[in-house]
Design an enzyme around this catalytic site. Structure first.
Site, PDB file in Angstrom:
ATOM      1  N   GLY A  22      60.078  32.692 -40.239  1.00  0.00           N
ATOM      2  CA  GLY A  22      58.826  32.876 -39.518  1.00  0.00           C
ATOM      3  C   GLY A  22      57.651  32.472 -40.390  1.00  0.00           C
ATOM      4  N   CYS A  31      65.317  33.345 -44.776  1.00  0.00           N
ATOM      5  CA  CYS A  31      63.935  33.181 -45.222  1.00  0.00           C
ATOM      6  C   CYS A  31      63.117  34.450 -44.897  1.00  0.00           C
ATOM      7  CB  CYS A  31      63.335  31.920 -44.614  1.00  0.00           C
ATOM      8  SG  CYS A  31      61.841  31.347 -45.465  1.00  0.00           S
ATOM      9  N   TYR A  32      62.212  34.393 -43.931  1.00  0.00           N
ATOM     10  CA  TYR A  32      61.434  35.573 -43.552  1.00  0.00           C
ATOM     11  C   TYR A  32      62.365  36.732 -43.187  1.00  0.00           C
ATOM     12  CZ  TYR A  32      58.013  38.445 -40.997  1.00  0.00           C
ATOM     13  OH  TYR A  32      57.207  39.474 -40.561  1.00  0.00           O
ATOM     14  N   HIS A  44      67.197  27.599 -45.867  1.00  0.00           N
ATOM     15  CA  HIS A  44      67.512  27.400 -44.449  1.00  0.00           C
ATOM     16  C   HIS A  44      68.854  26.692 -44.292  1.00  0.00           C
ATOM     17  CE1 HIS A  44      63.669  28.669 -42.635  1.00  0.00           C
ATOM     18  NE2 HIS A  44      63.172  28.316 -43.813  1.00  0.00           N
ATOM     19  N   GLU A  53      70.402  26.202 -41.520  1.00  0.00           N
ATOM     20  CA  GLU A  53      70.521  25.569 -40.205  1.00  0.00           C
ATOM     21  C   GLU A  53      70.081  24.110 -40.197  1.00  0.00           C
ATOM     22  OE1 GLU A  53      66.407  27.606 -40.118  1.00  0.00           O
ATOM     23  OE2 GLU A  53      68.356  27.836 -41.110  1.00  0.00           O
ATOM     24  N   ASP A 113      71.474  16.266 -16.689  1.00  0.00           N
ATOM     25  CA  ASP A 113      71.508  17.698 -16.377  1.00  0.00           C
ATOM     26  C   ASP A 113      71.926  17.954 -14.932  1.00  0.00           C
ATOM     27  OD1 ASP A 113      70.558  17.966 -18.942  1.00  0.00           O
ATOM     28  OD2 ASP A 113      68.491  18.316 -18.341  1.00  0.00           O
ATOM     29  N   SER A 114      71.284  17.268 -13.991  1.00  0.00           N
ATOM     30  CA  SER A 114      71.616  17.494 -12.581  1.00  0.00           C
ATOM     31  C   SER A 114      73.015  16.974 -12.275  1.00  0.00           C
ATOM     32  CB  SER A 114      70.590  16.822 -11.670  1.00  0.00           C
ATOM     33  OG  SER A 114      70.596  15.414 -11.823  1.00  0.00           O
ATOM     34  N   ALA A 115      73.434  15.897 -12.945  1.00  0.00           N
ATOM     35  CA  ALA A 115      74.773  15.346 -12.699  1.00  0.00           C
ATOM     36  C   ALA A 115      75.856  16.318 -13.163  1.00  0.00           C
ATOM     37  CB  ALA A 115      74.921  14.003 -13.413  1.00  0.00           C
ATOM     38  N   LYS A 162      71.182  20.998 -24.678  1.00  0.00           N
ATOM     39  CA  LYS A 162      71.397  19.640 -24.185  1.00  0.00           C
ATOM     40  C   LYS A 162      72.695  19.034 -24.714  1.00  0.00           C
ATOM     41  CE  LYS A 162      69.465  16.107 -21.931  1.00  0.00           C
ATOM     42  NZ  LYS A 162      68.813  16.181 -20.613  1.00  0.00           N
TER      43      LYS A 162
END
Length: 520
Positions: free
Chosen positions: A60, A87-88, A175, A177, A234-236, A376
């Site tokens: 943060g 971290c934070y 970090h 990630e 996404d819609s597919a 995604k």
């Protein structure tokens, strides 16, 4: 979809305003654990109800000792659930458990050499004793107290990692990630697998099984689901998943607005007629949309008129479907987070989420969002698992208003055709160069200006095409792609030679921020 139906024991990621909070969740999911992002002040009692596999405290921007700095419920550390502070999050936990956090003389930002103090520590299993980590902090733990055991150090940070001697708490000042920490994913995996006994149950195969079961319970035997197809992934994938669950009780409505990319309508028809049991209805409304856009140049007005026209067209078609009770949308997990739509999620609303502009309320449908727990990259993996072709799954994102917001100025059929041809050529060059999947989004823009040129010893005064390619993980920030000059040269030459009315091509080298990915 009820998150409890997806994973018996989630990993809760408490958000303290971290830039990388969604990335933390994605990295956890890559280790086959279901991560949920929740508010930083979630109560220990609520956490106990959620029965998590683990808790991760994010980084943060604040200092933990500042008045008003975000805090967590100290009861979290007494639940017996393994906690990882980043971290934070590490500083916050150590301070809450008796340590001291201050601003040291030397700050650490960027790649930093780090030394692992105990190679037998499970958190650092198979991590080299001397490795590189990504630091981003102005404060650090100067005195952790007798209850903490240091696990790693840098030249200016004596407690770069630590664990509590009696509680299942681990902290990382760096970090793990981000990709700049080469062994970061392994460290997160060690925390989940070796410390939390991760059952590794978060897979696309398991998601499909649970989602199909959930949809089957939600939709009655005599009810149908209407799914609006946009041509995007996404819609597919949403439609394909629903078809797996409900078969012909899913009705896919694809509205050809006349604002689509080249070959998009044919691609959608081919895929869904050959890969799905769902009914497909294709509505050619291009004349209506172009009429609505006559003389309009303001981008916001374009969006409004396209939205209203879409609702009119979709409403008329949807009401002709007997038994239609649900409207499906391809809402993703970042949409839910950013719109404040998660009950335990962060409270700050970044944007109001909408996929189909108010259609559920207007049509009286109940909303169904089978992808609302996915990122995604997970949607793409799900699409492949459902048998959708690579060409559709890896298609670049496309704005809801279509080419109208890439055709700057007035939108007309001739100008759209110029843009459509230029866009197709640019994407084809990226495919041939093997770059399409390395780029998050690429497209052409038709500018509302003309420029002087020379063709065949004659003066020309014709259109300018801008081409844009960006790299991003979350689409909230993006950097322009450093494409090879040869690719740019071939794209420019082909566009100018093949697209009548274009005599100049420029490349957009603007990042987001300060720009946006789309031009309008």
């Amino acid at each position: 979809m009820d998150p409890s139906a997806l994973s018996a024991r989630p990993v809760l990621v408490l958000d303290f305003g971290a830039q990388y909070v969604q990335l933390i969740a994605r990295r956890v999911r890559e280790r086959h654990a279901f991560a949920r992002i929740v508010r930083h002040d979630i109560t220990a009692e609520r956490v106990r109800e959620l029965n998590p596999l683990a808790i991760i405290l994010s980084g943060g921007p604040k200092s933990v000792y500042e008045p008003g700095a975000p805090q967590c419920d100290p009861g979290l550390f007494h639940l017996g659930v393994p906690v990882l502070g980043i971290c934070y999050g590490m500083q916050l936990a150590v301070q809450a458990l008796g340590g001291k956090v201050e601003a040291p003389p030397a700050r650490e930002f960027g790649r930093t050499d780090c030394h692992v103090l105990d190679p037998a520590e499970p958190l650092f299993h198979d991590v080299p004793r001397d490795t590189v980590v990504w630091m981003s902090h102005g404060d650090q733990i100067l005195d952790a107290g007798a209850d903490f055991l240091p696990l790693a150090a840098t030249s200016t940070c004596p407690i770069a990692a630590a664990k509590h001697r009696t509680m299942p708490f681990y902290g990382l000042q760096f970090h793990p990630e981000v990709s700049h920490t080469p062994y970061g994913s392994l460290i997160l995996g060690n925390f989940l697998d070796r410390i939390c006994a991760n059952p590794r149950s978060w897979t696309m195969e398991a998601f499909i099984e649970r989602a199909v079961e959930q949809v089957g319970r939600q939709v009655g035997p005599d009810q149908r689901v209407v799914c609006g197809l946009s041509g995007g992934v996404d819609s597919a994938v949403c439609a394909a998943l629903l078809a797996r669950a409900l078969g012909p009780r899913v009705v896919c409505v694809f509205v050809d607005t006349g604002l689509l990319r080249g070959g998009e309508r044919a691609d959608v028809e081919n895929v869904f007629r050959s890969h799905s049991e769902a009914e497909l209805r294709v509505i050619d409304a291009s004349t209506q949309f172009l009429k609505a856009l006559e003389g309009v140049t303001d981008p916001q007005e374009k969006r409004l008129r396209i939205g209203h026209t879409f609702i009119d067209v979709f409403r008329e078609e949807a009401r002709s479907i007997p038994g239609a009770h649900f409207l499906a949308q391809g809402t993703l997990y970042p949409d839910v987070i950013e719109s404040g739509g998660e009950p335990d999620g962060p409270t700050a609303t970044i944007k109001i989420h909408h996929n189909v502009g108010g259609l559920p309320a207007e049509l009286g449908f109940e909303l169904i969002e089978p992808l609302r727990d996915l990122f995604k990259d997970e949607v793409r993996r799900l699409g492949l698992e459902l048998g959708l072709p690579d060409s559709l799954v890896w298609r670049h994102p496309f704005p809801g208003p279509g080419l109208a917001v890439r055709c700057l100025g007035e939108v007309t059929a001739p100008r759209l055709e110029v843009l459509r041809q230029a866009d197709a050529i640019f994407l084809d060059e990226l495919r041939q160069a093997g770059l399409e999947r390395q780029i998050a989004q690429a497209f052409a823009v038709l500018l509302p200006v003309q420029s002087v040129g020379v063709m065949g010893d004659a003066r020309t005064y014709e259109n300018v095409i801008a081409i844009r390619a960006v790299e991003t993980e979350d689409f909230m920030t993006a950097d322009w792609s450093r494409l090879p000059h040869e690719v740019l040269a071939r794209s420019s030459t082909r566009i100018i030679n093949s697209v009548k009315g274009v005599n100049r091509v420029v490349y957009d080298v603007t990042s987001k921020p300060p720009g946006t990915i789309e031009w309008e």
